[in-house]
Write a protein that holds these residues in place. Structure first.
Motif, short mmCIF file in Angstrom:
data_model
loop_
_atom_site.label_atom_id
_atom_site.label_comp_id
_atom_site.label_asym_id
_atom_site.label_seq_id
_atom_site.Cartn_x
_atom_site.Cartn_y
_atom_site.Cartn_z
N ILE A 37 -0.59 0.33 9.06
CA ILE A 37 -0.85 0.93 7.87
C ILE A 37 -0.23 2.23 7.97
O ILE A 37 -0.27 3.00 9.10
N ALA A 38 0.09 2.97 6.89
CA ALA A 38 0.74 4.22 6.78
C ALA A 38 0.82 4.75 5.24
O ALA A 38 0.64 3.94 4.50
N GLY A 39 0.56 6.15 5.29
CA GLY A 39 0.38 6.75 4.03
C GLY A 39 -0.21 8.01 3.98
O GLY A 39 -0.72 8.54 4.86
N ASP A 40 -0.64 8.33 2.67
CA ASP A 40 -1.61 9.60 2.31
C ASP A 40 -2.55 9.40 1.14
O ASP A 40 -2.87 8.25 1.07
N ASP A 41 -2.94 10.63 0.61
CA ASP A 41 -3.98 10.47 -0.25
C ASP A 41 -3.62 9.85 -1.71
O ASP A 41 -4.43 9.50 -2.46
N SER A 42 -2.22 9.65 -1.84
CA SER A 42 -1.88 9.33 -3.02
C SER A 42 -1.33 7.68 -2.90
O SER A 42 -1.16 7.14 -3.93
N ARG A 43 -0.75 7.35 -1.88
CA ARG A 43 -0.43 6.08 -1.55
C ARG A 43 -0.30 5.55 -0.07
O ARG A 43 -0.10 6.17 0.83
N VAL A 44 -0.97 4.27 -0.02
CA VAL A 44 -0.91 3.87 1.44
C VAL A 44 -0.15 2.60 1.32
O VAL A 44 -0.37 1.84 0.50
N ARG A 45 0.72 2.28 2.47
CA ARG A 45 1.11 0.89 2.50
C ARG A 45 0.63 0.01 3.68
O ARG A 45 0.49 0.71 4.81
N LEU A 46 0.12 -1.12 3.61
CA LEU A 46 -0.42 -2.03 4.33
C LEU A 46 0.53 -3.19 4.65
O LEU A 46 1.03 -3.90 3.66
N VAL A 131 2.88 -7.28 2.40
CA VAL A 131 3.08 -6.16 2.16
C VAL A 131 2.35 -5.69 0.74
O VAL A 131 2.63 -6.32 -0.17
N PHE A 132 1.40 -4.72 0.99
CA PHE A 132 0.70 -4.29 -0.19
C PHE A 132 0.76 -2.74 -0.25
O PHE A 132 0.92 -2.13 0.63
N ASP A 133 0.58 -2.17 -1.35
CA ASP A 133 0.80 -0.60 -1.69
C ASP A 133 -0.52 -0.38 -2.44
O ASP A 133 -0.62 -0.97 -3.55
N ALA A 134 -1.00 0.67 -1.61
CA ALA A 134 -2.42 1.13 -2.40
C ALA A 134 -1.93 2.41 -3.33
O ALA A 134 -1.51 3.39 -2.64
#
Length: 397
Positions: A37-46, A131-134
């Protein structure tokens, strides 16, 4: 399997339910080999790697904001620290959610949607990726996603399979540390740990029995010796959902005082945790107790998989205890610690060890033997268990 492991697991979300792939509950179990998992407060990728592509469905929940991903039966074989929360994702839980099903629950730091980006593996590769993007959204958009979430198919089994009832009752086993020939620590005023822990266990039992949906059992109700392995075995025989082991040890640093909550880990979080784990484990040897035989190599792999899942729930309970104690009960610095305590090693029973204080400190000894403090602290501990139970129930709705 115990209620906590069957009911509580992880949650995620999807941009729209139309993206959901049917959960193939009747197929052979899947294996999640790796996750990141990687990302920040606007987008995270799992990213999750499977041996073969699983079906899944994604749903949204509010209060607190969560995304739930339902999967077919899945073994989560990646390291437990592979999915550390970050950015938009504030918490991660996962495990079984009934026969033939698994679930992941992702807590959200702020409203978000989950987009499925990729479901294919590399050409000629041996794994399949999900692969998901939040992505951050406003509150109105998130509320619309909650309203559109359809939960009617989450509990459906394979055609013809009966639906097993899931109890809302939490079975908790209270373990009063030491007893009999093993007196444990002794305070400056002569207080014995075995008596302190039993008195607190009785107060804790009374407080729990006043709570809704909780069944209580104790490893000992009098001054008798029980080996560490026998305590674990009793918890498993009770089909415990939780084991809380109570202690009030003594350490060389007489000035150190306050409560600590320990969870199981192969590696101790610090020297103090390792020292206490060694002390507890050594007491069985001193009084002549024999350890149960270690499992065979193949069985050990299965035990490790179960233990990885169980530790997720143990950590959740430990945090609830600390939340209840905060500002009410004195805590040591860094009060959430971990080590290889043998009494916590049941692979399928979430367990914590609560160090209520240190008998080596005169101020702690006074509190540990004070009936009013005992009742107040036992009530706070009982409330943390109830909060944990409510979290479990909310996670499966």
């Amino acid at each position: 399997m115990a209620f906590a492991l069957c009911a509580l697991t992880l949650a995620l979300s999807s941009h729209a339910l139309a993206q959901a792939v049917p959960v193939d509950a009747g197929a052979a179990r899947h294996v999640a080999i790796a996750a990141r998992i990687a990302g920040d407060d606007s987008r995270v990728r799992l990213v999750m790697d499977f041996e073969r592509k699983p079906g899944f469905s994604l749903r949204y929940l509010g209060n607190p904001d969560r995304v739930v991903v339902d999967l077919p039966e899945t073994v989560f074989a990646f390291p437990e620290d592979a999915l550390e929360p970050r950015g938009l994702v504030s918490s991660v839980r996962y495990g079984t959610s009934g026969e033939g099903r698994a679930r992941m629950v992702f807590g959200l730091a702020s409203p978000a949607r989950i987009d499925l980006v990729e479901t294919d593996g590399e050409a000629g590769g041996a794994t399949q990726k999900l692969v998901f993007d939040a992505v951050a959204v406003d509150r109105e958009a998130f509320s619309a996603q909650i309203a559109a979430s359809d939960w009617t198919d989450a509990a459906q089994e394979a055609p013809g399979a009966p639906t097993a009832p899931v109890s809302d009752t939490l079975t908790i086993v209270i373990d009063a540390g030491h007893g009999g020939i093993d007196g444990g620590a002794e305070g400056p005023a002569g207080s014995m740990e075995k008596h302190v822990t039993l008195a607190f266990a009785e107060a804790f039992k009374a407080a729990l029995e006043a709570e809704e949906g909780i069944k209580v059992a104790m490893t000992r109700t009098d001054d008798r010796f029980l080996s560490l392995s026998a305590r674990v075995r009793l918890a498993r025989e009770q089909q415990a959902d939780l084991l809380v082991s109570l202690h009030a040890d003594s350490i060389n640093v007489k000035s150190l005082r306050g409560a600590t909550v320990y969870t199981l880990s192969d590696k101790a979080s610090d020297a103090l945790a390792q020292s206490l784990a060694d002390q507890q484990s050594g007491e069985d040897t001193i009084v002549g107790a024999k350890l149960e035989n270690a499992p065979e190599a193949v069985a050990a792999i299965l035990v490790d998989l179960a233990r990885t899942e169980t530790r997720v729930f143990s950590t959740g309970l430990a945090q609830q205890v600390l939340n209840s104690f905060e500002g009410q009960v004195k805590l040591i610095n860094n009060p959430l610690r971990h080590a290889g305590f043998r009494v916590l090693q049941a692979p399928d029973v979430p367990s914590i060890l609560v160090e209520m204080g240190y008998l080596s400190n005169p101020e702690d000894e006074k509190l540990l033997t004070d009936a009013a403090w005992r009742e107040k602290t036992a009530a706070l501990l009982a409330q943390s268990v109830q909060n944990y139970r409510k979290t479990i129930l909310a996670g499966r709705r």
